[in-house]
Design a protein around this motif. Structure first.
Motif, short mmCIF file in Angstrom:
data_model
loop_
_atom_site.label_atom_id
_atom_site.label_comp_id
_atom_site.label_asym_id
_atom_site.label_seq_id
_atom_site.Cartn_x
_atom_site.Cartn_y
_atom_site.Cartn_z
N THR A 1 0.80 -1.18 0.12
CA THR A 1 -0.06 0.10 0.00
C THR A 1 0.83 1.34 0.23
N ILE A 55 -1.89 -1.10 -3.79
CA ILE A 55 -3.00 0.07 -3.66
C ILE A 55 -2.10 1.21 -3.59
N PHE A 105 -6.81 4.58 -4.77
CA PHE A 105 -7.94 4.55 -3.98
C PHE A 105 -8.01 6.16 -3.31
N TRP A 119 -7.29 -0.08 4.67
CA TRP A 119 -6.78 -1.18 4.00
C TRP A 119 -5.90 -2.16 4.54
N TYR A 122 -7.81 -4.33 7.11
CA TYR A 122 -8.80 -5.24 6.65
C TYR A 122 -7.90 -6.42 6.37
N PHE A 308 -16.00 4.14 2.44
CA PHE A 308 -14.86 3.39 2.04
C PHE A 308 -15.36 2.08 2.16
N ASP A 309 -16.12 1.43 2.92
CA ASP A 309 -16.25 -0.09 3.00
C ASP A 309 -16.85 -0.43 1.62
N LEU A 312 -14.33 -0.18 -0.88
CA LEU A 312 -13.45 -1.70 -0.95
C LEU A 312 -13.94 -2.74 -1.50
N ASP A 313 -15.34 -2.75 -1.36
CA ASP A 313 -15.91 -4.11 -1.92
C ASP A 313 -15.84 -4.05 -3.32
N GLU A 316 -12.32 -4.97 -4.51
CA GLU A 316 -11.96 -6.33 -4.49
C GLU A 316 -12.74 -7.27 -5.54
#
Length: 336
Positions: A1, A55, A105, A119, A122, A308-309, A312-313, A316
């Motif tokens: 990252t 990332i 991101f 990140w 996670y 953010f969530d 992120l999904d 991914e």
């Protein structure tokens, strides 16, 4: 990252040691800078062979300014530099990187620090290894280790101070640290306790972000200002651990009794009278600094976390699971 802000300015600083003053007028130099930004990021990523994800965390304002308007207020861009053109070149370089598997991101009002924090934690919870590439000392509070199954380390690849920061929470971190030392033989290995690190930073503040320390006083006779020094931090930390055995930032933030005991420890270390109004001021400043410095989901506004969530999904689902070696090898012939 990657900390995008750090990498962009690292490249800019190195590039302008050699670039012509009229580089903005020359298409070739603009293209060279664009290429150099991408190559520097790919060269760093290639140190890890064939990573599953790369990332690029990008700044986009900060929710912390709503807590303290002076947060980072001292950061004034050089008025003689053509930032508009520079950021245009950065945007072009980001598109180049995205085309070969690097994932940029960004979330409005989240800093790159927040993106990196969310990140990395996670990935850690998923049992994956995460390397943060940044020279921002704030990132060092994120280092973690889970008996070899997952880890978070920080690599500061600044050419003048290359170092690897790893967690020193238990003896099992030693083989992991030795592996990192072998991978980065040109870097200095640092071990730290992330809880102690962030605790001390909360009390001492952070001049680079314009965050003041939680307490200081001026001697009325000599007019000398007494600040929280490293030796004071040692004294305060030892005193607080004697009361509570360990340091828990969440409890300091949530429980008034913890916060009051800490404030009393701080003021007492300077041998100053324990006036109620001063204790309350220090308690309030402790909580402000926790929000500004401690990277934790609970302090981020819920709407920003939800965004953010969601992103992120989405990332991914569509992010390439592997940054192909052949793409990384493009740095060999200078192509992106």
């Amino acid at each position: 990252t990657f900390d995008g802000y750090y990498m962009f300015h690292r490249t800019r600083s190195n590039f302008f040691k050699y670039a012509r003053n009229d580089f903005y007028l020359r298409e070739k130099d603009r293209n060279d800078l664009r290429k150099k930004i991408a190559i520097d990021i790919l060269a760093a990523a290639r140190r890890f062979g064939d990573p599953d994800r790369v990332i690029l965390a990008l700044d986009s304002g900060s929710w912390r300014n709503e807590i303290d308007l002076s947060y980072r207020a001292q950061r004034v861009p050089d008025p003689l530099f053509n930032w508009e053109v520079f950021w245009q070149i950065v945007e072009e370089a980001i598109k180049d990187l995205e085309s070969i598997g690097v994932y940029p991101f960004k979330v409005n009002n989240l800093e790159a620090d927040d993106i990196i924090h969310l990140w990395s934690k996670y990935l850690f919870k998923k049992g994956e290894h995460c390397v943060i590439i940044s020279n921002d000392r704030d990132m060092q509070q994120l280092v973690d280790y889970n008996n070899g199954s997952a880890s978070i380390i920080v690599w500061d690849n600044n050419s003048r101070s290359q170092k690897i920061v790893v967690s020193d929470s238990n003896i099992s971190s030693l083989p992991h640290a030795n592996y990192i030392r072998k991978l980065f033989e040109d870097s200095i290995l640092h071990r730290l306790d992330p809880i102690s690190f962030v605790f001390r930073k909360i009390l001492a503040g952070d001049g680079s972000d314009n965050i003041s320390q939680v307490y200081s006083f001026t001697d009325p006779i000599s007019n000398k200002v007494h600040n929280i020094t490293e030796s004071k931090l040692d004294q305060i930390e030892k005193s607080f651990k004697k009361m509570y055995l360990s340091i828990n930032i969440d409890k300091i933030y949530e429980y008034k009794s913890y916060r009051k005991d800490l404030a009393i420890s701080i003021i007492s270390s300077f041998r100053q009278p324990l006036k109620e109004e001063v204790i309350l001021q220090v308690m309030n400043k402790i909580n402000v600094n926790i929000k500004l410095i401690h990277l934790d989901r609970k302090y981020i506004p819920p709407l920003l976390l939800a965004e953010f969530d969601m992103l992120l999904d989405e990332a991914e689902r569509k992010m390439p699971k592997m940054l192909k070696v052949e793409n990384l090898k493009l740095i060999n012939n200078g192509r992106v």
